[in-house]
Each structure stands twice: as structure tokens, then as C-alpha cells.
Design a protein around this motif. Structure first.
Motif, PDB file in Angstrom:
ATOM      1  N   ILE A   1       0.880  -1.168   0.000  1.00 55.90           N
ATOM      2  CA  ILE A   1       0.000   0.000   0.000  1.00 55.90           C
ATOM      3  C   ILE A   1       0.916   1.216   0.000  1.00 55.90           C
ATOM      4  CG2 ILE A   1      -1.797   1.268   1.242  1.00 55.90           C
ATOM      5  CD1 ILE A   1      -2.719  -1.524   0.452  1.00 55.90           C
ATOM      6  N   THR A   2       0.680   2.149  -0.924  1.00 53.24           N
ATOM      7  CA  THR A   2       1.507   3.351  -1.016  1.00 53.24           C
ATOM      8  C   THR A   2       0.687   4.572  -0.631  1.00 53.24           C
ATOM      9  OG1 THR A   2       2.850   2.364  -2.767  1.00 53.24           O
ATOM     10  CG2 THR A   2       2.929   4.755  -2.567  1.00 53.24           C
ATOM     11  N   PHE A   3       1.276   5.420   0.225  1.00 52.59           N
ATOM     12  CA  PHE A   3       0.655   6.695   0.584  1.00 52.59           C
ATOM     13  C   PHE A   3       0.773   7.625  -0.617  1.00 52.59           C
ATOM     14  CE2 PHE A   3       1.655   4.916   4.695  1.00 52.59           C
ATOM     15  CZ  PHE A   3       0.584   5.286   5.474  1.00 52.59           C
ATOM     16  N   MET A   4      -0.336   8.246  -1.008  1.00 54.22           N
ATOM     17  CA  MET A   4      -0.361   9.123  -2.172  1.00 54.22           C
ATOM     18  C   MET A   4      -0.585  10.588  -1.785  1.00 54.22           C
ATOM     19  SD  MET A   4       0.282   6.804  -4.327  1.00 54.22           S
ATOM     20  CE  MET A   4       0.215   7.752  -5.836  1.00 54.22           C
ATOM     21  N   SER A   5      -0.652  10.862  -0.472  1.00 51.91           N
ATOM     22  CA  SER A   5      -0.806  12.236   0.014  1.00 51.91           C
ATOM     23  C   SER A   5      -0.391  12.282   1.474  1.00 51.91           C
ATOM     24  CB  SER A   5      -2.257  12.710  -0.135  1.00 51.91           C
ATOM     25  OG  SER A   5      -3.104  12.008   0.756  1.00 51.91           O
ATOM     26  N   GLY A   6      -0.342  13.488   2.025  1.00 55.29           N
ATOM     27  CA  GLY A   6      -0.051  13.660   3.442  1.00 55.29           C
ATOM     28  C   GLY A   6       1.430  13.559   3.764  1.00 55.29           C
ATOM     29  N   PRO A   7       1.763  13.549   5.053  1.00 52.15           N
ATOM     30  CA  PRO A   7       3.162  13.572   5.466  1.00 52.15           C
ATOM     31  C   PRO A   7       3.948  12.314   5.090  1.00 52.15           C
ATOM     32  CG  PRO A   7       1.725  13.310   7.378  1.00 52.15           C
ATOM     33  CD  PRO A   7       0.844  13.579   6.196  1.00 52.15           C
ATOM     34  N   LEU A   8       3.257  11.225   4.782  1.00 52.50           N
ATOM     35  CA  LEU A   8       3.940   9.989   4.392  1.00 52.50           C
ATOM     36  C   LEU A   8       3.902   9.764   2.879  1.00 52.50           C
ATOM     37  CD1 LEU A   8       2.679   7.655   7.275  1.00 52.50           C
ATOM     38  CD2 LEU A   8       4.807   8.970   7.142  1.00 52.50           C
ATOM     39  N   ASP A   9       3.538  10.795   2.127  1.00 49.72           N
ATOM     40  CA  ASP A   9       3.421  10.712   0.669  1.00 49.72           C
ATOM     41  C   ASP A   9       4.629  10.001   0.060  1.00 49.72           C
ATOM     42  OD1 ASP A   9       2.579  11.071  -1.937  1.00 49.72           O
ATOM     43  OD2 ASP A   9       3.118  13.191  -2.019  1.00 49.72           O
ATOM     44  N   GLY A  10       4.354   8.973  -0.737  1.00 45.64           N
ATOM     45  CA  GLY A  10       5.409   8.236  -1.420  1.00 45.64           C
ATOM     46  C   GLY A  10       5.928   7.033  -0.657  1.00 45.64           C
ATOM     47  N   GLN A  11       5.643   6.954   0.633  1.00 41.71           N
ATOM     48  CA  GLN A  11       6.103   5.789   1.402  1.00 41.71           C
ATOM     49  C   GLN A  11       5.205   4.585   1.130  1.00 41.71           C
ATOM     50  OE1 GLN A  11       7.095   6.292   5.527  1.00 41.71           O
ATOM     51  NE2 GLN A  11       7.635   8.436   5.221  1.00 41.71           N
TER      52      GLN A  11
ATOM     53  N   PRO B   1      -6.256  -4.176  -7.894  1.00 47.08           N
ATOM     54  CA  PRO B   1      -4.905  -3.617  -7.732  1.00 47.08           C
ATOM     55  C   PRO B   1      -4.756  -2.349  -8.570  1.00 47.08           C
ATOM     56  CG  PRO B   1      -4.794  -5.980  -7.965  1.00 47.08           C
ATOM     57  CD  PRO B   1      -6.229  -5.583  -8.258  1.00 47.08           C
ATOM     58  N   GLY B   2      -4.112  -1.362  -8.004  1.00 42.60           N
ATOM     59  CA  GLY B   2      -3.951  -0.069  -8.654  1.00 42.60           C
ATOM     60  C   GLY B   2      -4.990   0.945  -8.225  1.00 42.60           C
ATOM     61  N   SER B   3      -5.994   0.499  -7.450  1.00 39.54           N
ATOM     62  CA  SER B   3      -7.060   1.398  -6.998  1.00 39.54           C
ATOM     63  C   SER B   3      -6.549   2.389  -5.967  1.00 39.54           C
ATOM     64  CB  SER B   3      -8.202   0.610  -6.351  1.00 39.54           C
ATOM     65  OG  SER B   3      -8.863  -0.197  -7.280  1.00 39.54           O
ATOM     66  N   PHE B   4      -7.089   3.607  -6.043  1.00 40.27           N
ATOM     67  CA  PHE B   4      -6.848   4.633  -5.046  1.00 40.27           C
ATOM     68  C   PHE B   4      -8.045   4.649  -4.098  1.00 40.27           C
ATOM     69  CE2 PHE B   4      -4.222   5.884  -8.522  1.00 40.27           C
ATOM     70  CZ  PHE B   4      -3.146   6.555  -7.966  1.00 40.27           C
ATOM     71  N   PHE B   5      -7.788   4.870  -2.823  1.00 40.32           N
ATOM     72  CA  PHE B   5      -8.879   5.024  -1.866  1.00 40.32           C
ATOM     73  C   PHE B   5      -8.481   6.062  -0.830  1.00 40.32           C
ATOM     74  CE2 PHE B   5      -6.331   1.413  -0.576  1.00 40.32           C
ATOM     75  CZ  PHE B   5      -6.201   1.519   0.801  1.00 40.32           C
ATOM     76  N   ARG B   6      -9.516   6.704  -0.251  1.00 43.12           N
ATOM     77  CA  ARG B   6      -9.274   7.804   0.681  1.00 43.12           C
ATOM     78  C   ARG B   6      -9.835   7.463   2.045  1.00 43.12           C
ATOM     79  NH1 ARG B   6     -12.148  12.396   2.036  1.00 43.12           N
ATOM     80  NH2 ARG B   6     -13.584  12.188   0.277  1.00 43.12           N
ATOM     81  N   ILE B   7      -8.977   7.625   3.047  1.00 44.42           N
ATOM     82  CA  ILE B   7      -9.325   7.454   4.450  1.00 44.42           C
ATOM     83  C   ILE B   7      -9.093   8.825   5.083  1.00 44.42           C
ATOM     84  CG2 ILE B   7      -8.766   6.224   6.582  1.00 44.42           C
ATOM     85  CD1 ILE B   7      -9.688   4.323   4.335  1.00 44.42           C
ATOM     86  N   GLY B   8     -10.159   9.482   5.532  1.00 47.92           N
ATOM     87  CA  GLY B   8     -10.008  10.856   6.022  1.00 47.92           C
ATOM     88  C   GLY B   8      -9.537  11.737   4.878  1.00 47.92           C
ATOM     89  N   ARG B   9      -8.409  12.414   5.080  1.00 48.75           N
ATOM     90  CA  ARG B   9      -7.824  13.249   4.018  1.00 48.75           C
ATOM     91  C   ARG B   9      -6.677  12.531   3.307  1.00 48.75           C
ATOM     92  NH1 ARG B   9      -7.793  17.662   8.247  1.00 48.75           N
ATOM     93  NH2 ARG B   9      -9.695  18.816   7.854  1.00 48.75           N
ATOM     94  N   THR B  10      -6.395  11.306   3.705  1.00 45.55           N
ATOM     95  CA  THR B  10      -5.226  10.583   3.213  1.00 45.55           C
ATOM     96  C   THR B  10      -5.588   9.635   2.070  1.00 45.55           C
ATOM     97  OG1 THR B  10      -4.287  10.684   5.449  1.00 45.55           O
ATOM     98  CG2 THR B  10      -3.301   9.101   3.915  1.00 45.55           C
ATOM     99  N   TRP B  11      -4.920   9.845   0.931  1.00 46.25           N
ATOM    100  CA  TRP B  11      -5.092   8.962  -0.223  1.00 46.25           C
ATOM    101  C   TRP B  11      -4.062   7.842  -0.156  1.00 46.25           C
ATOM    102  CZ3 TRP B  11      -8.906   8.756  -3.699  1.00 46.25           C
ATOM    103  CH2 TRP B  11      -9.750   9.869  -3.818  1.00 46.25           C
ATOM    104  N   LEU B  12      -4.519   6.630  -0.454  1.00 46.41           N
ATOM    105  CA  LEU B  12      -3.662   5.444  -0.482  1.00 46.41           C
ATOM    106  C   LEU B  12      -3.907   4.716  -1.793  1.00 46.41           C
ATOM    107  CD1 LEU B  12      -4.859   4.642   3.029  1.00 46.41           C
ATOM    108  CD2 LEU B  12      -2.432   4.868   2.590  1.00 46.41           C
ATOM    109  N   ARG B  13      -2.922   3.886  -2.194  1.00 44.50           N
ATOM    110  CA  ARG B  13      -3.075   3.081  -3.413  1.00 44.50           C
ATOM    111  C   ARG B  13      -2.767   1.633  -3.072  1.00 44.50           C
ATOM    112  NH1 ARG B  13       1.125   4.669  -7.299  1.00 44.50           N
ATOM    113  NH2 ARG B  13       2.346   3.151  -6.156  1.00 44.50           N
ATOM    114  N   LEU B  14      -3.643   0.745  -3.499  1.00 45.94           N
ATOM    115  CA  LEU B  14      -3.370  -0.687  -3.423  1.00 45.94           C
ATOM    116  C   LEU B  14      -2.516  -1.032  -4.620  1.00 45.94           C
ATOM    117  CD1 LEU B  14      -3.827  -3.599  -2.415  1.00 45.94           C
ATOM    118  CD2 LEU B  14      -5.926  -3.617  -3.788  1.00 45.94           C
TER     119      LEU B  14
END
Length: 126
Positions: free
Chosen positions: A8-18, A107-120
Motif C-alpha cells: 500500500i503506497t501513501f499518495m498524500s499527506g506527510p507519508l506521501d510516497g512511502q 490492484p492499482g485502486s486509489f482510496f481515501r481514508i479521512g484526508r489521506t489517499w492510499l493506493r493498493l
């Protein structure tokens, strides 16, 4: 045999790219990844005040399928996202409405939890 991973990759927020990685469940098993602000969640989002303590769950099922001559232990991974009764909802891709119950993810889907975007991320075979 090298363990296969789900990431799972963080796509926003302070962990963006991790990227966080999890071992793929064995055939016939299920992996549940808890997402939220509560310590102990596998995807821990303490920096996002729009996230509930247990906001959502990512569920990965590993199902055995029919073998062939070339593939002796084939399996099929299926992915689901489930809202945990969060106050602010869980969103997939560009849908304006929060998910209701459990929805299938690809796989490849983006999803948002709160203000944080993540990618499977797409699982890679080793």
C-alpha cells in the motif's frame, strides 16, 4: 520460495510516497489490515484528524483455483475495502459517495481514508 507481498503506497499527506508491505496470505487464508488512528492499526494515520480510531479494513483473500500442467499451485487474490463505521466515510477512486459495507478493489485502486489517499499496489509474483 520467496514470500510474495501486498503493498500500500501513501499518495498524500506527510507519508506521501512511502510504501507499507504485508505478507500475502497463504492459500485458503484471509489477511485483514486495519486502518485508523488507533495505535495497533496496521495502517496507522495519527496525523489525520478526519480518520476514525478504526476507520476501515482492507481484506485480502487468497483462493486456490484449478491447477494446470504449467501451474501446479495456482491461486487468486481478491481485495475488499470495508468501512468500519467511520464518521467521515471511506471513498474509492473518484466516487463522491462513501462506500457502504464491503466493496471489491482492484490492484492499482486509489482510496481515501479521512484526508489521506492510499493506493493498493499490484502484487508482484516472485
Amino acid at each position: 520460495m520467496v514470500e510474495q507481498e501486498i503493498s500500500i503506497t501513501f499518495m498524500s499527506g506527510p507519508l506521501d510516497g512511502q510504501t507499507l508491505t504485508f505478507d500475502q496470505p497463504d492459500i485458503g487464508r484471509e489477511l485483514v489490515i486495519n486502518i485508523g488512528r488507533r495505535e495497533g492499526c496496521e495502517i496507522y494515520l495519527p496525523f489525520d484528524n478526519q480518520v476514525s480510531r478504526l476507520h476501515a479494513r482492507l481484506i485480502i483473500n487468497n483462493i486456490a483455483v484449478t491447477a494446470t500442467e504449467s501451474v501446479t499451485d495456482p491461486f487468486l487474490l481478491s481485495f475488499y475495502l470495508e468501512d468500519g463505521g467511520s464518521r467521515n466515510g471511506t471513498f474509492v477512486e473518484r466516487d463522491k459517495q462513501p462506500i457502504n459495507g464491503r466493496v471489491a478493489l482492484r490492484p492499482g485502486s486509489f482510496f481515501r481514508i479521512g484526508r489521506t489517499w492510499l493506493r493498493l499496489d499490484v502484487p508482484l509474483s516472485m
